[in-house]
Design a protein around this motif. Structure first.
Motif, short mmCIF file in Angstrom:
data_model
loop_
_atom_site.label_atom_id
_atom_site.label_comp_id
_atom_site.label_asym_id
_atom_site.label_seq_id
_atom_site.Cartn_x
_atom_site.Cartn_y
_atom_site.Cartn_z
N LEU A 1 15.21 110.50 -51.65
CA LEU A 1 15.64 109.10 -51.68
C LEU A 1 14.59 108.14 -52.22
CD1 LEU A 1 17.63 108.86 -48.35
CD2 LEU A 1 18.48 109.26 -50.66
N ALA A 2 13.38 108.61 -52.48
CA ALA A 2 12.34 107.73 -53.02
C ALA A 2 12.65 107.41 -54.48
CB ALA A 2 10.97 108.42 -52.91
N PRO A 3 12.47 106.17 -54.88
CA PRO A 3 12.77 105.82 -56.27
C PRO A 3 11.74 106.42 -57.23
CG PRO A 3 11.91 103.92 -55.10
CD PRO A 3 12.07 105.02 -54.10
N THR A 4 12.23 106.85 -58.40
CA THR A 4 11.35 107.38 -59.44
C THR A 4 10.81 106.22 -60.27
OG1 THR A 4 13.24 107.70 -60.90
CG2 THR A 4 12.60 109.57 -59.53
N SER A 5 10.09 106.51 -61.33
CA SER A 5 9.48 105.46 -62.13
C SER A 5 10.52 104.57 -62.83
CB SER A 5 8.55 106.07 -63.17
OG SER A 5 9.27 106.95 -64.01
N ASP A 6 11.71 105.12 -63.08
CA ASP A 6 12.74 104.30 -63.72
C ASP A 6 13.65 103.60 -62.71
OD1 ASP A 6 14.04 106.54 -62.83
OD2 ASP A 6 15.12 106.92 -64.70
N GLY A 7 13.35 103.71 -61.43
CA GLY A 7 14.11 103.00 -60.40
C GLY A 7 15.27 103.77 -59.83
N ASP A 8 15.48 104.98 -60.30
CA ASP A 8 16.57 105.81 -59.80
C ASP A 8 16.03 106.75 -58.73
OD1 ASP A 8 19.13 106.72 -59.64
OD2 ASP A 8 18.99 108.07 -61.35
#
Length: 67
Positions: free
Chosen positions: A50-57
């Protein structure tokens, strides 16, 4: 489907933490410690998904879109 699985893992972690407290109070220290370790592992897995990746997803969101 991924949302369902993550929800079940979170509910299982809550139930397992309650079981660990009960086991600790009854004197089953090793079993309670192992259950607590399992709860931490489950929580870490949910946090990773559930942690956001670098692109916000999120990983869960990306996996849901690939199907």
């Amino acid at each position: 489907m991924t949302d369902l699985i993550i929800s079940i893992v979170v509910l299982a972690a809550i139930a397992m933490s309650a079981a660990a407290v009960v086991a600790w109070r009854r004197g089953h220290r090793k079993q309670a410690g192992l259950m607590a370790l399992l709860v931490l592992t489950m929580a870490a897995n949910v946090a990773i998904w559930l942690a956001p990746t670098s692109d916000g997803d999120t990983l869960a969101g990306a996996a849901a879109r690939t199907r």
